[in-house]
Design an enzyme around this catalytic site. Structure first.
Site, mmCIF file in Angstrom:
data_model
loop_
_atom_site.group_PDB
_atom_site.id
_atom_site.type_symbol
_atom_site.label_atom_id
_atom_site.label_comp_id
_atom_site.label_asym_id
_atom_site.label_seq_id
_atom_site.Cartn_x
_atom_site.Cartn_y
_atom_site.Cartn_z
ATOM 1 N N HIS A 1 0.887 -1.381 -0.063
ATOM 2 C CA HIS A 1 0.411 0.135 -0.331
ATOM 3 C C HIS A 1 0.601 1.307 0.357
ATOM 4 C CE1 HIS A 1 -4.180 -2.085 0.261
ATOM 5 N NE2 HIS A 1 -3.204 -2.578 1.217
ATOM 6 N N ASP B 1 3.385 9.519 -0.827
ATOM 7 C CA ASP B 1 2.454 8.334 -0.358
ATOM 8 C C ASP B 1 1.948 7.655 -1.395
ATOM 9 O OD1 ASP B 1 0.206 8.190 1.726
ATOM 10 O OD2 ASP B 1 -0.549 10.451 1.255
#
Ligand code: ADQ
Length: 466
Positions: free
Chosen positions: A157, A367
């Site tokens: 992720h 991110d």
């Protein structure tokens, strides 16, 4: 369709709608839409070291949540230690924040073996196993060592950085080799896949073939990118929920009457999210464009996470100091420029807040994807949409070109972009939003897990994996 077994470090409390965390939200959607299965992992509780507790089984509709507590030692060395003081900073390109001890790596290996030992008795031969995130890189290898022949997929992720950075991880070769036990490795972006391929070629002497096939360490795997999405339709409906609207509308009407604009930021309180410079950029906006004083309000919602890791307490203090200084300098009896909310908010309230905010400000330093950017777009009123400002270092920037893309290290550029967003004419806002919204709805959470699981099911059988 084979039964789906999801494994992640933490199993979320699916009954708690106020929960934070991108993975929790995504897995809830994925399991439910496949008609159920098992979600296996840690229950968030710690017990005294040496305590042995059997897995707990809880049914939530057609999903079985099977959870284990963690010993205090494992929590300290595997979770707060190797996972969050070594891998998290490393994979977010922050070598300066790594805190490594040998016991951390030993605990990381031990806990992955514990997970495998507890999971194997629950498995059927025909199951499809889907392992999530950096806490569990070596779980595939531990499962194979116990004889698992099922298809096992892995999804990361968070970002995967270039090899120069990865090689700063202690025993990085062991770590990357362990990923080759999976039949399919999913990354968020093309950049992450390319970085992984570079590692395989440069550090492991491996080869990259067509269709994402990689050969190294005497075995084969497939690495591809599967950008995660949100349940855009549901989030859009949530943003119009009557209850939440009620709570937010009054405040929003007051803002509109006074011709005030709201800039909203929603991030876990993490150094990767770029919060201090985001605060500074808002202050700079008021300096460079004094016409926004008493007209632009910045609301930052940042729930606490990992507060027992030291750098997280440091960033908290830094933000409190910054917000105090900005409000001290600009606040008046009838206006507070920066509203900093340090807790979780119900999802429907969050969605309504997004809908009533003229600017969505997403400025992470790094991110994996960033779901907030997609949620902000999904929540907009298409007749009068707000403007998304997005860091070029968020994975989401690879697909959200119509956002105003910023460099989160450049405070002046962010301030200028805030001004551009606040003053953007309706026609341009609508054009940008239309394109963004189409993509957020097309590449939603269903597309993500369907694409990943179909690709996994189409990979050759896992025989020969060790
Ligand atoms: P996160 O780092 O947690 O996820 P993100 O993708 O932005 O980051 O997801 C956060 C989620 O938590 C969003 O759904 C957001 O609405 C929710 N949230 C945040 N603050 C909240 C609050 N105060 N109250 C309630 N809800 C809140 C990791 C990676 C990301 C990746 C996701 C999914 O770091 O890059 O996008 O996993 O893969």
């Amino acid at each position: 369709m084979s039964r789906l077994v999801v494994v992640s470090n933490r199993v979320a409390d699916l009954s708690n709608t106020a929960q934070a965390g991108g993975l929790a939200v995504a897995m809830d959607e994925a399991l439910k839409s496949r008609g159920g299965g098992i979600w296996f992992g840690w229950n968030g509780e710690t017990v005294a070291s040496g305590t042995r507790v059997p897995p707990n089984r809880q049914r939530m509709g057609n999903v079985s949540l099977i959870t284990l507590p963690m010993t205090k030692r494992d929590y300290r060395d595997y979770y707060a230690g190797f996972s969050n003081s070594v891998l998290w900073p490393l994979l977010h390109y922050r070598l300066d924040l790594i805190e490594y001890k040998t016991v951390f790596l030993n605990a990381y290996k031990r806990v992955n073996r514990k997970f495998a030992n507890a999971l194997v008795p629950l498995l059927k031969k025909t199951d499809t196993i889907w392992v999530h995130d950096y806490h569990l890189f070596p779980l595939g290898t531990a499962l194979r060592a116990l004889g698992c022949k099922q298809k096992i997929g892995f999804f990361l992720h968070i970002p995967f950085p270039p090899p120069d950075i990865v090689t700063a991880a202690p025993q990085h070769e062991w770590l990357i080799r362990s990923m080759f036990s999976y039949d399919l490795i999913g990354f968020q972006t093309h950049t992450d896949v390319a970085n992984f391929q570079h590692y395989v070629v440069e550090q492991a002497g491996g080869k990259v073939h067509e269709d994402g096939i990689l050969k190294a360490f005497g075995t084969t795997t497939i690495a591809k990118c599967f950008p995660i999405g949100i349940d855009a339709e549901k989030f859009q409906l949530l943003s119009m929920d009557d209850d939440a609207q009620e709570q937010v509308k009054l405040q929003s009407m007051r803002q509109k009457l006074l011709n005030r604009k709201t800039i909203i930021g929603v991030d876990r309180l993490d150094y990767s999210k770029g919060l201090p410079d985001k605060f500074r950029a808002f202050e700079r906006l008021l300096e460079l464009y004094p016409e926004h004083v008493k007209k632009a309000t910045f609301m930052q919602i940042a729930p606490p996470t990992r507060s027992d890791v030291e750098v997280y307490s440091e960033i908290r203090v830094e933000l409190e100091t910054l917000s105090g200084a900005i409000n001290g300098r600009y606040a008046d009896f009838n206006w507070v420029p920066l509203r900093y909310i340090h807790r979780s908010i119900e999802r429907k309230t969050l969605a309504a807040l997004f809908r009533h905010s003229e600017v969505g400000f997403v400025s992470p330093l790094r991110d994996g994807m960033n779901l907030v950017a997609k949620e902000y777009v999904a929540a907009q009123n298409e007749a009068d949409p707000g403007v998304l400002i997005l860091s070029k270092f968020a994975g989401a920037a690879e697909e959200m070109h119509e956002a105003l893309i910023i460099n989160p290290y450049d405070v002046d550029e962010m301030a200028n972009t805030l001004n551009k967003a606040i003053t953007m004419p309706l026609a341009e806002r609508r054009n940008r939003h239309q394109a963004l919204s189409r993509r957020v709805h097309e590449n939603d959470i269903t597309a993500w897990h369907t694409d990943f699981l179909n690709t996994l099911s189409a990979t050759p059988a896992a025989t020969g994996k060790t």
